[in-house]
Write a protein that holds these residues in place. Structure first.
Motif: not given
Length: 578
Positions: A495-512
């Motif tokens: 899950n970590f490797l396949g999701s670009m090291w969670f960058m999409p989550f950080i860029s969306t939810y993290g910023v939110n």
């Protein structure tokens, strides 16, 4: 679709002829070592002049020619791919605006005119990403626009800092002011801008998200326009980046980007996202060799990569078109029998991406890896270079295994065919360039062969790593296609490797969660609170009260009141006297 009056055909002819002219002129410039500055004085007022400067040298002319060549074929291809769109003319005009913005960026030696093209790319890319108008496209467009906005702000700050030099023509100051503090700050800001546009860590998440755009746009964006703008800017600013410690930082970041994208592509099942991640990997390769101080090599790989990556996206578009808009590679299979011509183009571009000898990608990638082997480099960066090369072959072979071989996994009644002749003509033209382009460019850009003496082990390392990567990709494909669920034991790692090291989550939810909510609170307390009370609302209240008083005076005739008042005074006085 009426051929004689098609805006696609007209745009294709004009762009194709312009591209041939620019590429030919670029080759003439490089052979004769020419550089032209063209200055156009827009306005002259009281000895203050606003001048638009164009820089025409071999690099800008050849790159401009390649951009126009690829965009002409993409527009030609769009005539069939977008034929169901009622607003195809609007789509073509948007693509032409996109290309025009890129051309502005390429020929500008001035930071302000670069910003014109830079912002143009950002704004038009937003319009193209949200083109299909659904929630996913809107989210992807917003992520793309906001990520690129960070770079725009950095570029604006660099423009402000360049006031110290008295002119924004950065090309004059690169060598002279190299050791000044101002130039280091400008270099850092330009590096930040380039990292956002070329999607380096931590701004990588927008690149796969931008796949929501129509496939012809993806072919253009990922080959020669949007993502290459950052690399091109750094090629121009290379003197500042390499001389300072910024080079070491860029080498680390770009190496990690290359590695992250290569690993992520092996866990992805969306056809366009796999190709997008391969673009990210190649951008990392260009940035890293640039950080080591080889701008010509980075530019060479930029051009060869543009040819086979545009072809790869066009083939993916033809497959998606025939699969009735399904992008999941698990539903494909045995396409080599159903769509032989498309499969040939697809496999040629895939092999060029892997660095197959004598295709376009080989000449640039092999030269880069040999220069890396020859250079003074730490073991970590060396590992990232070669491991990422192996990963490229790994996900490419996995993609071929899923889509080209085995059984067809979709419905038995399918419309797969190779009858899209307009799309195929565009693809086959690019395939010829993907085969011949690398050797042609290497003869012209590097007329003197580079003599690289290495031990046998290092010389064959790239080949060995590629073969191991290919074998691993094949084995992984078989493993995932079988019903063995062992991979679920490593679910968190995958899950970590396949999701670009969670960058999409950080860029969306993290910023939110943190900055946006905090910004909302600040907006509520200050903008809607105290500053309103003492600012806008207070002024408004005072103006309303004063205007009501003035209105009252105006509505009452003072003369009548005054006369009445005087009369009353006289009457009272008379009463008092008498």
């Amino acid at each position: 679709m009426m051929w004689p009056f098609s805006i696609c055909l007209l745009s294709f002819i004009i762009l194709f002829m312009m591209s041939m002219f620019f590429i030919g002129t670029g080759f003439y410039f490089i052979m004769n070592d020419l550089t032209y500055f063209i200055e156009w004085e827009i306005l002259n007022l009281n000895s203050s002049s606003i001048v638009m400067t164009f820089l025409l040298d071999w690099m800008s002319l050849i790159f401009m020619g390649f951009v126009l060549f690829i965009s002409s074929l993409v527009i030609f291809y769009s005539d069939e791919y977008m034929s169901g769109d009622l607003n195809i003319n609007r789509f073509i005009i948007l693509v032409l605006m996109f290309v025009l913005s890129m051309v502005f960026l390429i020929i500008s030696p001035n930071l302000i005119s670069i910003l014109l093209g830079w912002d143009g790319l950002g704004l038009v890319s937003y319009c193209l990403v949200i083109y299909y108008q659904n929630v996913k496209s809107y989210n992807a467009g917003m992520l793309t626009a906001l990520s690129n906005r960070i770079g725009d702000v950095a570029l604006l700050m660099a423009i402000a800092w360049m006031l110290n030099f008295g002119s924004w023509n950065y090309i004059y100051y690169l060598e002279i002011m190299n050791n000044s503090v101002e130039m280091k700050i400008i270099g850092g800001l330009v590096l930040l801008a380039a990292m956002t546009k070329s999607a380096q860590i931590p701004f990588s998440s927008w690149l796969p998200a931008a796949m929501a755009a129509p496939t012809p746009v993806s072919a253009l964006v990922h080959s020669s326009t949007l993502v290459t703008a950052g690399v091109y800017l750094l090629i121009r600013f290379n003197a500042i980046i390499f001389e300072n410690s910024l080079g070491h930082f860029l080498l680390l970041i770009s190496g990690l980007t290359m590695f992250m994208a290569g690993v992520g592509a092996n866990f992805e099942f969306d056809l366009k996202k796999i190709i997008a991640l391969s673009t990210l990997s190649q951008l990392g390769l260009m940035m890293s060799i640039l950080a080591m101080g080889f701008p010509s090599l980075a530019f060479f790989h930029l051009l060869t990569h543009a040819l086979f990556k545009a072809l790869l996206f066009m083939c993916a578009g033809a497959i998606i078109h025939n699969m009735k808009n399904s992008q999941d590679i698990r539903f494909m299979g045995n396409l080599v029998k159903q769509m032989p011509l498309t499969s040939i183009c697809f496999n040629v571009s895939n092999l060029a991406l892997c660095g197959m000898p004598f295709l376009a990608g080989f000449y640039s990638k092999d030269l880069i890896l040999e220069i890396v082997s020859l250079s003074y480099l730490n073991i970590f960066s060396f590992f990232l270079y070669f491991f990422s090369t192996g990963l490229t072959v790994c996900y490419s072979l996995r993609l071929v295994y899923y889509s080209m071989t085995g059984e067809f996994n979709s419905s038995s009644l399918h419309p797969l065919n190779d009858e899209g002749w307009i799309m195929l003509r565009g693809m086959m033209t690019l395939m010829v360039m993907a085969v011949l382009g690398g050797s042609m460019l290497s003869w012209i850009l590097f007329p003197t062969p580079s003599m690289i003496c290495l031990p046998f082990e290092l010389k064959t390392l790239a080949l060995v790593v590629s073969l191991i990567g290919g074998w691993l990709g094949y084995e992984l494909s078989k493993f995932s296609l079988s019903y063995n669920l062992q991979s679920l034991h490593y679910y968190l790692s995958i899950n970590f490797l396949g999701s670009m090291w969670f960058m999409p989550f950080i860029s969306t939810y993290g910023v939110n969660f943190i900055p946006l909510k905090m910004g909302g609170q600040v907006f509520k307390i200050f903008d809607h609170g105290w500053s309103e009370e003492f600012g806008g609302q207070n002024i408004y209240k005072n103006i309303v009260e004063n205007s009501m008083m003035v209105q009252w005076w105006q509505n009452n005739n003072l003369k009548i009141y005054l006369i009445s008042f005087i009369l009353w005074i006289i009457i009272l006085m008379m009463l008092v006297i008498f």
